[in-house]
Each structure stands twice: as structure tokens, then as C-alpha cells.
Write a protein that holds these residues in place. Structure first.
Motif, PDB file in Angstrom:
ATOM      1  N   ARG A   1       1.232   9.340  -5.986  1.00 39.91           N
ATOM      2  CA  ARG A   1       1.756  10.700  -5.862  1.00 39.91           C
ATOM      3  C   ARG A   1       2.595  11.078  -7.058  1.00 39.91           C
ATOM      4  O   ARG A   1       2.531  12.208  -7.551  1.00 39.91           O
ATOM      5  CB  ARG A   1       2.572  10.817  -4.571  1.00 39.91           C
ATOM      6  CG  ARG A   1       1.655  10.770  -3.363  1.00 39.91           C
ATOM      7  CD  ARG A   1       2.397  11.123  -2.100  1.00 39.91           C
ATOM      8  NE  ARG A   1       1.477  11.140  -0.979  1.00 39.91           N
ATOM      9  CZ  ARG A   1       1.755  10.648   0.218  1.00 39.91           C
ATOM     10  NH1 ARG A   1       2.933  10.106   0.452  1.00 39.91           N
ATOM     11  NH2 ARG A   1       0.865  10.712   1.169  1.00 39.91           N
TER      12      ARG A   1
ATOM     13  N   GLN B   1       0.829  -1.216   0.000  1.00 39.88           N
ATOM     14  CA  GLN B   1       0.000   0.000   0.000  1.00 39.88           C
ATOM     15  C   GLN B   1       0.857   1.257   0.000  1.00 39.88           C
ATOM     16  O   GLN B   1       0.540   2.233  -0.671  1.00 39.88           O
ATOM     17  CB  GLN B   1      -0.924  -0.005   1.215  1.00 39.88           C
ATOM     18  CG  GLN B   1      -2.022  -1.025   1.102  1.00 39.88           C
ATOM     19  CD  GLN B   1      -2.912  -0.999   2.312  1.00 39.88           C
ATOM     20  OE1 GLN B   1      -3.554  -0.008   2.606  1.00 39.88           O
ATOM     21  NE2 GLN B   1      -2.942  -2.093   3.036  1.00 39.88           N
ATOM     22  N   LEU B   2       1.948   1.203   0.768  1.00 42.67           N
ATOM     23  CA  LEU B   2       2.845   2.362   0.785  1.00 42.67           C
ATOM     24  C   LEU B   2       3.437   2.600  -0.605  1.00 42.67           C
ATOM     25  O   LEU B   2       3.535   3.740  -1.074  1.00 42.67           O
ATOM     26  CB  LEU B   2       3.974   2.153   1.798  1.00 42.67           C
ATOM     27  CG  LEU B   2       3.589   2.254   3.272  1.00 42.67           C
ATOM     28  CD1 LEU B   2       4.811   2.067   4.150  1.00 42.67           C
ATOM     29  CD2 LEU B   2       2.940   3.604   3.568  1.00 42.67           C
TER      30      LEU B   2
ATOM     31  N   VAL C   1      -4.566   3.488   3.990  1.00 41.34           N
ATOM     32  CA  VAL C   1      -3.271   3.051   4.502  1.00 41.34           C
ATOM     33  C   VAL C   1      -3.178   3.343   5.993  1.00 41.34           C
ATOM     34  O   VAL C   1      -2.760   2.490   6.785  1.00 41.34           O
ATOM     35  CB  VAL C   1      -2.126   3.736   3.735  1.00 41.34           C
ATOM     36  CG1 VAL C   1      -0.797   3.468   4.414  1.00 41.34           C
ATOM     37  CG2 VAL C   1      -2.078   3.252   2.302  1.00 41.34           C
ATOM     38  N   ASP C   2      -3.610   4.520   6.387  1.00 41.16           N
ATOM     39  CA  ASP C   2      -3.575   4.886   7.801  1.00 41.16           C
ATOM     40  C   ASP C   2      -4.431   3.933   8.629  1.00 41.16           C
ATOM     41  O   ASP C   2      -3.996   3.411   9.654  1.00 41.16           O
ATOM     42  CB  ASP C   2      -4.072   6.326   8.001  1.00 41.16           C
ATOM     43  CG  ASP C   2      -3.075   7.331   7.468  1.00 41.16           C
ATOM     44  OD1 ASP C   2      -1.917   6.921   7.229  1.00 41.16           O
ATOM     45  OD2 ASP C   2      -3.448   8.505   7.274  1.00 41.16           O
TER      46      ASP C   2
ATOM     47  N   SER D   1      -5.547   9.379  -4.459  1.00 41.29           N
ATOM     48  CA  SER D   1      -4.438   9.496  -3.527  1.00 41.29           C
ATOM     49  C   SER D   1      -4.938   9.749  -2.107  1.00 41.29           C
ATOM     50  O   SER D   1      -4.448   9.159  -1.145  1.00 41.29           O
ATOM     51  CB  SER D   1      -3.511  10.620  -4.004  1.00 41.29           C
ATOM     52  OG  SER D   1      -2.848  11.214  -2.932  1.00 41.29           O
ATOM     53  N   GLN D   2      -5.946  10.625  -1.988  1.00 36.89           N
ATOM     54  CA  GLN D   2      -6.499  10.907  -0.661  1.00 36.89           C
ATOM     55  C   GLN D   2      -7.164   9.673  -0.061  1.00 36.89           C
ATOM     56  O   GLN D   2      -6.979   9.361   1.122  1.00 36.89           O
ATOM     57  CB  GLN D   2      -7.512  12.054  -0.744  1.00 36.89           C
ATOM     58  CG  GLN D   2      -6.837  13.404  -0.889  1.00 36.89           C
ATOM     59  CD  GLN D   2      -7.795  14.462  -1.406  1.00 36.89           C
ATOM     60  OE1 GLN D   2      -8.940  14.170  -1.739  1.00 36.89           O
ATOM     61  NE2 GLN D   2      -7.324  15.699  -1.472  1.00 36.89           N
TER      62      GLN D   2
ATOM     63  N   GLN E   1      -4.577   7.186   1.037  1.00 35.76           N
ATOM     64  CA  GLN E   1      -3.918   7.643   2.265  1.00 35.76           C
ATOM     65  C   GLN E   1      -4.757   7.254   3.492  1.00 35.76           C
ATOM     66  O   GLN E   1      -4.233   6.701   4.456  1.00 35.76           O
ATOM     67  CB  GLN E   1      -3.739   9.170   2.205  1.00 35.76           C
ATOM     68  CG  GLN E   1      -3.101   9.775   3.435  1.00 35.76           C
ATOM     69  CD  GLN E   1      -1.625   9.416   3.527  1.00 35.76           C
ATOM     70  OE1 GLN E   1      -0.838   9.820   2.691  1.00 35.76           O
ATOM     71  NE2 GLN E   1      -1.276   8.631   4.540  1.00 35.76           N
ATOM     72  N   THR E   2      -6.073   7.506   3.411  1.00 34.67           N
ATOM     73  CA  THR E   2      -6.966   7.144   4.511  1.00 34.67           C
ATOM     74  C   THR E   2      -6.917   5.646   4.770  1.00 34.67           C
ATOM     75  O   THR E   2      -6.843   5.194   5.913  1.00 34.67           O
ATOM     76  CB  THR E   2      -8.419   7.524   4.163  1.00 34.67           C
ATOM     77  OG1 THR E   2      -8.409   8.766   3.481  1.00 34.67           O
ATOM     78  CG2 THR E   2      -9.271   7.615   5.393  1.00 34.67           C
TER      79      THR E   2
ATOM     80  N   LEU F   1       0.912   4.137  -2.791  1.00 39.82           N
ATOM     81  CA  LEU F   1       0.742   5.545  -2.443  1.00 39.82           C
ATOM     82  C   LEU F   1       1.813   6.396  -3.137  1.00 39.82           C
ATOM     83  O   LEU F   1       1.523   7.452  -3.705  1.00 39.82           O
ATOM     84  CB  LEU F   1       0.830   5.697  -0.922  1.00 39.82           C
ATOM     85  CG  LEU F   1       0.316   6.998  -0.323  1.00 39.82           C
ATOM     86  CD1 LEU F   1      -1.103   7.261  -0.757  1.00 39.82           C
ATOM     87  CD2 LEU F   1       0.387   6.937   1.200  1.00 39.82           C
ATOM     88  N   GLN F   2       3.054   5.906  -3.107  1.00 39.37           N
ATOM     89  CA  GLN F   2       4.148   6.589  -3.795  1.00 39.37           C
ATOM     90  C   GLN F   2       3.823   6.765  -5.267  1.00 39.37           C
ATOM     91  O   GLN F   2       4.003   7.826  -5.848  1.00 39.37           O
ATOM     92  CB  GLN F   2       5.442   5.762  -3.687  1.00 39.37           C
ATOM     93  CG  GLN F   2       6.208   5.958  -2.413  1.00 39.37           C
ATOM     94  CD  GLN F   2       6.455   7.432  -2.117  1.00 39.37           C
ATOM     95  OE1 GLN F   2       5.848   7.984  -1.210  1.00 39.37           O
ATOM     96  NE2 GLN F   2       7.290   8.084  -2.911  1.00 39.37           N
TER      97      GLN F   2
END
Lengths: 92, 271
Positions: B44, B36-37, B129-130, B122-123, B126-127, B40-41
Motif C-alpha cells: 500500500r 503477510q500483513l 491474506v483474507d 495489492s488486491q 489482500q485476497t 500488505l502495508q
């Protein structure tokens, strides 16, 4: 029942509303089989609109598996066929 | 509900396959988090790529707009010296440029749409992944084989689905970005090779050249008339004599006293 529209998110649909979606889905499948892009587009949008109209959106941080998954609204007929043909939707 | 069901089954079988590959569910969770990280990269980077492409298209629109304005000026100039044909030519080239601008505008809108979609993806990611990081730690901490396995399976199916969804969105956005970049690159090349200059720069310049030539021709006529007057072959056209020193101005307020010296200086220049 949780339904995901790819690229948009998940919505909760009441069991009683599934039949309506079923009918639209069958029409969509027929359009894919006849390879009619215009027909496909209108059926896909009809189905997605119905899902959006009936469904209650799930929060972004929900991590529930969906029972049903729908292609994104701007997907082409070839793209959807590719998805159904199992060409690696999930990375890794 | 075949289309919906088939898509869902594909997601589920993939999730299970991925889960089966991992022996320790906790490793699976860590691996999934890692993926997931990475995603995310990627998202972006995608956003940055699309924004860059959008800016390039904006730049191109501005450049072509400038050329179009130049042609409009030239058209006006041509008309003011009575060359309607030249003005028409300039305007027709300008309308070709306007078509080009309209095309680029469409590309620009597409890119903007992609950018918005990608930013949203992306948003959302991010949610996810957190929230996944928290859940992962909780599951790992309370791990007991039977209980955790069920919960992990559920979490993993949800995550796989989300990853697949976002992954697909990224892939499509990247495809479109590449397409746009290729197109932007092609326009750059055309401009560099001069093919596009046929519409704008180079040909525009030949209009300018003709305008200049006409200006020059006019001066030649004046010069001729003035020289004829000097040699007594014809009446001296007033404005011709007056415009002598400046070569361009027709009604320069130069009067008789300077005329005398000019008459000796100018013929040499004229030859």
C-alpha cells in the motif's frame, strides 16, 4: 500440474502439454547461458505465452504450491539469473 | 525444464527452511500471517509512492508546457515585429522543451504501468491474506500432529510462494519508484540551479528582453524624429508626434491640441 507466472498468478496445465513447455524452457536456458538479452526476451515471452495459452487460471484465493515457477514477463536476464542464483526470493 | 524447475526448487527449499525454524506449526501460521500483513502495508505504501511520483511528473509536464507556450507566444511576437531570427531562436528552444516533455511522458507512462501492477498485487495479496486467515484458524482448531503437519506444509508452501511472488513484485516496483523519484528530483534540482532554465525561463526572458528593447528602440527613433521636427531639422513624421505621450502606440488618435503641451513636456523626459 500447477504453474506460476510470477506477478501474474497460477495456471493449471495438462500433463500432456508439458513437453512443449520443456522444449521452450530448454531454449530459454540456452539464451541465459549465452547472455543474449534479445534472445532471452523472445524465448521468455514464447514460453510465457504458451503457458497462458495452454493453462487454465487458478482462482486468486487458491493456496496451492506450484510445481513450476516462471519469472515475470518483464524480468531482465540479470534479474532471472539473480533468482536462479538463490538471492532471497522469499522474504523472512 | 531447468529454469522453471530451478526456480520452483528454490521456492520449496526456502519454504521448508522457514517451516523447520518454527517448532510449533501454529506459531508458524501466525508468523506467516503477520508477515503477510506487513507485506500488505508495504504494498500500500508502494502504491502511494508511485502515485505521488506520477503526480510530480504530471506537474513537471505542465510547467514545461507552460514555458513552451510562452516561447511560442514570444516567437509569434518576434515575428510580428519582423525579427525572424529571434522567432527562430524561440522556436528552437521550444522544440528542446518539447523533447523534454516527450521524455517525461515516457516516465509518466512507466509510472502509470507500475501503479496499475502494484494495485493489482495489492488486491491479490489482500485476497490471499483474507483466505489465509480463515485457513489458519481452521487448521489450528483441528490441529493433530500428523494430520495437521501435512496440511500446514502444503498451505505453507503455497503461502511462501505467493509471498515470494508478491515480495518480488513489490521490490521491483519500489526499485522503479526510487529511480523515478531520483529522476524527478534531478529535474527539480536542475530547474532550481538554473541549468534547465537555459532552455526555458531565463533564456526565454532574454528573448523577452530583446523584444522589449526593440520596442524601446522603436520609441527612441520616434522620439528622435519628433525632437528633430521640433527643432526644425526635418519633417515631423506624423505617427511619431501622435505616439508621443503613450510611447508605444503608433496610431494613437491624439490630435493637434495636445501636441502643443507635449512639445514642452516631452523633451525633458526624453533626456
Amino acid at each position: 500440474m500447477i504453474v506460476r507466472i510470477m506477478g501474474e498468478g497460477q495456471v493449471q496445465i495438462a500433463e500432456g502439454d508439458i513437453d512443449v513447455l520443456n522444449a521452450l524452457d530448454t531454449e530459454l536456458e540456452a539464451a541465459i547461458e549465452t547472455d543474449d538479452e534479445t534472445e532471452f526476451r523472445s524465448k521468455l515471452h514464447a514460453l510465457l505465452d504458451k503457458v497462458r495459452q495452454l493453462g487454465k487460471p487458478l482462482p486468486d484465493d487458491a493456496l496451492e504450491p506450484s510445481e513450476l515457477i516462471l519469472p515475470p514477463s518483464d524480468a531482465s536476464i540479470d534479474e532471472v539469473r539473480g533468482m536462479l542464483g538463490d538471492s532471497g526470493l522469499i522474504p523472512g | 525444464m531447468s529454469v522453471m524447475k530451478r526456480l520452483s526448487m528454490i521456492f520449496k527449499s526456502k519454504a521448508n527452511k522457514a517451516l523447520d525454524k518454527m517448532e510449533d506449526p501454529r506459531e508458524t501460521l501466525d508468523y506467516s500471517y503477520q508477515r503477510q500483513l506487513e507485506l500488505l502495508q508495504k504494498v500500500r505504501r508502494g502504491v502511494a509512492d508511485v502515485a505521488t511520483s506520477r503526480k510530480r511528473v504530471e506537474l513537471q509536464i505542465n510547467q514545461i508546457q507552460q514555458q513552451s507556450n510562452k516561447l511560442e507566444d514570444q516567437g509569434r511576437k518576434a515575428l510580428s515585429v519582423g525579427r525572424e531570427d529571434l522567432a527562430r531562436e524561440a522556436l528552437s528552444r521550444r522544440s528542446a522543451l518539447q523533447t523534454q516533455i516527450a521524455d517525461l511522458q515516457v516516465q509518466h507512462n512507466n509510472l502509470q504501468g507500475e501503479e496499475e501492477k502494484l494495485t493489482l498485487a495489492s488486491q491479490r495479496l489482500q485476497t490471499k491474506v483474507d483466505s489465509f486467515r480463515h485457513r489458519k484458524e481452521t487448521i489450528k482448531a483441528t490441529y493433530t500432529a500428523a494430520e495437521a503437519q501435512t496440511r500446514i506444509n502444503e498451505a505453507f508452501s503455497g503461502i511462501s510462494e505467493e509471498m515470494g511472488d508478491v515480495g518480488l513484485a513489490i521490490q521491483r516496483a519500489e526499485d522503479k519508484t526510487a529511480q523515478m523519484q531520483a529522476r524527478a528530483g534531478a529535474i527539480d534540482e536542475l530547474l532550481a540551479s538554473g541549468a534547465l532554465d537555459d532552455f526555458s525561463g531565463q533564456r526565454g526572458d532574454d528573448i523577452q528582453a530583446e523584444l522589449d528593447r526593440m520596442g524601446g528602440g522603436h520609441d527612441v527613433e520616434l522620439e528622435l524624429a519628433r525632437m528633430k521636427a521640433e527643432l526644425g531639422q526635418g519633417p515631423a513624421p506624423r505617427d511619431a508626434i501622435e505616439s508621443g505621450p503613450q510611447n508605444q502606440q503608433q496610431a494613437a488618435p491624439q490630435q493637434a491640441p495636445t501636441q502643443h503641451t507635449q512639445q514642452y513636456r516631452q523633451p525633458g523626459e526624453g533626456l
